[in-house]
Scaffold this motif. Structure first.
Motif, PDB file in Angstrom:
ATOM      1  N   PHE A 174       0.823  -1.338  -0.112  1.00 31.59           N
ATOM      2  CA  PHE A 174      -0.012   0.058   0.039  1.00 31.59           C
ATOM      3  C   PHE A 174       0.595   1.153   0.055  1.00 31.59           C
ATOM      4  N   GLU A 175       0.485   2.010  -0.949  1.00 30.58           N
ATOM      5  CA  GLU A 175       1.182   3.578  -0.954  1.00 30.58           C
ATOM      6  C   GLU A 175       0.280   4.441  -0.300  1.00 30.58           C
ATOM      7  N   VAL A 176       0.800   5.199   0.645  1.00 33.58           N
ATOM      8  CA  VAL A 176       0.144   6.476   1.121  1.00 33.58           C
ATOM      9  C   VAL A 176      -0.033   7.473   0.306  1.00 33.58           C
ATOM     10  N   LEU A 177      -1.386   7.607  -0.125  1.00 35.25           N
ATOM     11  CA  LEU A 177      -1.576   8.837  -1.119  1.00 35.25           C
ATOM     12  C   LEU A 177      -1.769  10.228  -0.226  1.00 35.25           C
ATOM     13  N   ASN A 178      -2.376   9.735   0.803  1.00 34.16           N
ATOM     14  CA  ASN A 178      -2.724  10.783   1.967  1.00 34.16           C
ATOM     15  C   ASN A 178      -2.468  10.625   3.330  1.00 34.16           C
ATOM     16  N   GLU A 179      -1.584  10.842   4.223  1.00 31.45           N
ATOM     17  CA  GLU A 179      -1.662  10.613   5.536  1.00 31.45           C
ATOM     18  C   GLU A 179      -2.536  11.545   6.399  1.00 31.45           C
ATOM     19  N   GLY A 180      -3.679  10.954   7.080  1.00 35.76           N
ATOM     20  CA  GLY A 180      -4.531  11.714   7.352  1.00 35.76           C
ATOM     21  C   GLY A 180      -4.077  12.130   9.020  1.00 35.76           C
ATOM     22  N   GLU A 181      -4.965  12.849   9.622  1.00 39.09           N
ATOM     23  CA  GLU A 181      -4.521  13.304  11.143  1.00 39.09           C
ATOM     24  C   GLU A 181      -4.848  12.544  12.250  1.00 39.09           C
ATOM     25  N   GLN A 182      -5.738  11.504  12.152  1.00 41.79           N
ATOM     26  CA  GLN A 182      -5.950  10.613  13.202  1.00 41.79           C
ATOM     27  C   GLN A 182      -5.260   9.198  13.232  1.00 41.79           C
ATOM     28  N   LEU A 183      -3.880   9.343  13.234  1.00 45.42           N
ATOM     29  CA  LEU A 183      -3.226   8.087  13.227  1.00 45.42           C
ATOM     30  C   LEU A 183      -3.222   7.111  14.549  1.00 45.42           C
ATOM     31  N   ASP A 184      -3.804   7.620  15.252  1.00 44.71           N
ATOM     32  CA  ASP A 184      -3.993   7.125  16.637  1.00 44.71           C
ATOM     33  C   ASP A 184      -5.222   6.163  16.532  1.00 44.71           C
ATOM     34  N   ARG A 185      -6.060   5.888  15.555  1.00 47.65           N
ATOM     35  CA  ARG A 185      -7.442   5.308  15.333  1.00 47.65           C
ATOM     36  C   ARG A 185      -6.912   4.018  15.294  1.00 47.65           C
ATOM     37  N   GLU A 186      -8.122   3.213  15.773  1.00 46.08           N
ATOM     38  CA  GLU A 186      -7.844   1.943  15.810  1.00 46.08           C
ATOM     39  C   GLU A 186      -8.755   1.373  14.497  1.00 46.08           C
TER      40      GLU A 186
ATOM     41  N   THR B  82      -6.394   6.154  -8.033  1.00 39.78           N
ATOM     42  CA  THR B  82      -5.971   7.124  -7.496  1.00 39.78           C
ATOM     43  C   THR B  82      -6.843   8.366  -7.206  1.00 39.78           C
ATOM     44  N   LEU B  83      -6.406   9.246  -6.666  1.00 40.16           N
ATOM     45  CA  LEU B  83      -6.919  10.420  -6.539  1.00 40.16           C
ATOM     46  C   LEU B  83      -6.652  11.429  -7.405  1.00 40.16           C
ATOM     47  N   ASP B  84      -7.571  12.340  -7.883  1.00 39.11           N
ATOM     48  CA  ASP B  84      -7.272  13.436  -8.765  1.00 39.11           C
ATOM     49  C   ASP B  84      -6.709  14.545  -7.625  1.00 39.11           C
ATOM     50  N   GLU B  85      -6.420  15.751  -8.070  1.00 35.40           N
ATOM     51  CA  GLU B  85      -5.947  16.755  -7.503  1.00 35.40           C
ATOM     52  C   GLU B  85      -6.888  17.398  -6.377  1.00 35.40           C
ATOM     53  N   ASP B  86      -7.894  17.661  -7.194  1.00 32.19           N
ATOM     54  CA  ASP B  86      -9.157  18.312  -6.166  1.00 32.19           C
ATOM     55  C   ASP B  86      -9.391  17.202  -4.993  1.00 32.19           C
ATOM     56  N   THR B  87      -9.642  16.109  -5.442  1.00 38.02           N
ATOM     57  CA  THR B  87      -9.983  15.080  -4.358  1.00 38.02           C
ATOM     58  C   THR B  87      -8.815  14.952  -3.199  1.00 38.02           C
ATOM     59  N   LEU B  88      -7.657  14.868  -3.819  1.00 37.20           N
ATOM     60  CA  LEU B  88      -6.280  14.766  -2.841  1.00 37.20           C
ATOM     61  C   LEU B  88      -6.453  16.047  -1.793  1.00 37.20           C
ATOM     62  N   ASN B  89      -6.666  17.149  -2.344  1.00 39.54           N
ATOM     63  CA  ASN B  89      -6.850  18.346  -1.602  1.00 39.54           C
ATOM     64  C   ASN B  89      -7.766  18.287  -0.673  1.00 39.54           C
ATOM     65  N   LYS B  90      -9.145  17.700  -1.162  1.00 36.95           N
ATOM     66  CA  LYS B  90     -10.177  17.454   0.055  1.00 36.95           C
ATOM     67  C   LYS B  90      -9.617  16.618   0.884  1.00 36.95           C
ATOM     68  N   ALA B  91      -9.170  15.484   0.730  1.00 34.87           N
ATOM     69  CA  ALA B  91      -8.587  14.455   1.619  1.00 34.87           C
ATOM     70  C   ALA B  91      -7.628  15.254   2.652  1.00 34.87           C
ATOM     71  N   LYS B  92      -6.690  16.115   2.056  1.00 32.65           N
ATOM     72  CA  LYS B  92      -5.890  16.790   3.123  1.00 32.65           C
ATOM     73  C   LYS B  92      -6.716  17.734   3.936  1.00 32.65           C
ATOM     74  N   GLU B  93      -7.557  18.537   3.229  1.00 32.92           N
ATOM     75  CA  GLU B  93      -8.566  19.280   4.400  1.00 32.92           C
ATOM     76  C   GLU B  93      -9.146  18.565   5.391  1.00 32.92           C
ATOM     77  N   LYS B  94      -9.766  17.562   5.145  1.00 31.44           N
ATOM     78  CA  LYS B  94     -10.663  16.591   6.015  1.00 31.44           C
ATOM     79  C   LYS B  94      -9.795  15.837   6.856  1.00 31.44           C
ATOM     80  N   GLY B  95      -8.377  15.522   6.817  1.00 29.05           N
ATOM     81  CA  GLY B  95      -7.699  14.631   7.292  1.00 29.05           C
ATOM     82  C   GLY B  95      -7.952  13.322   7.270  1.00 29.05           C
ATOM     83  N   ILE B  96      -8.383  12.862   5.910  1.00 31.42           N
ATOM     84  CA  ILE B  96      -8.556  11.600   5.843  1.00 31.42           C
ATOM     85  C   ILE B  96      -7.273  10.873   5.291  1.00 31.42           C
ATOM     86  N   THR B  97      -7.130   9.540   5.695  1.00 27.33           N
ATOM     87  CA  THR B  97      -6.023   8.821   5.526  1.00 27.33           C
ATOM     88  C   THR B  97      -6.517   8.029   4.201  1.00 27.33           C
TER      89      THR B  97
END
Length: 112
Positions: free
Chosen positions: A13-25, A76-91
């Motif tokens: 698995f390649e990380v496309l976006n590392e989210g904010e809640q890495l302590d989630r189970e 994979t994510l297009d640029e707009d969707t990647l930006n939204k993942a970053k904004e929302k902190g979704i891994t």
């Protein structure tokens, strides 16, 4: 397994976006490409394996409180969707593997 450890456990698995809640189970894999079903059936903490790489997928992942999204089969994510993942902190992770094989890897890792 904590999401941070989960991410590091897979060379497939390649990380496309590392989210904010890495302590989630991460609780289990979940496979579905129909967003309405995923929204109503996915368990909190799931590693959602799908080929749906759009902003609606991110919205469903957020609503269902998925631990992460795994885009299978080379999607994979297009640029707009990647930006939204970053904004929302979704891994979001990506892989060339098919949906079933991706989910099976997750299942086996979580049940070691």
């Amino acid at each position: 397994m904590k999401l941070e450890k989960f991410i590091k456990s897979f060379s497939e698995f390649e990380v496309l976006n590392e989210g904010e809640q890495l302590d989630r189970e991460v609780t289990k894999p979940y496979c579905c490409d129909l967003l309405s079903i995923a929204m109503s059936k996915m368990s909190q903490g799931a590693a959602w394996v799908t080929v749906m790489a759009n902003v609606n997928t991110l919205a469903v992942a957020s609503l269902a409180e998925a631990a992460c999204v795994i885009l299978a089969e080379g999607y994979t994510l297009d640029e707009d969707t990647l930006n939204k993942a970053k904004e929302k902190g979704i891994t979001v992770l990506g892989t060339q593997l098919p949906v079933f094989e991706s989910a099976l890897l997750v299942y086996n890792k979580l049940n070691e």
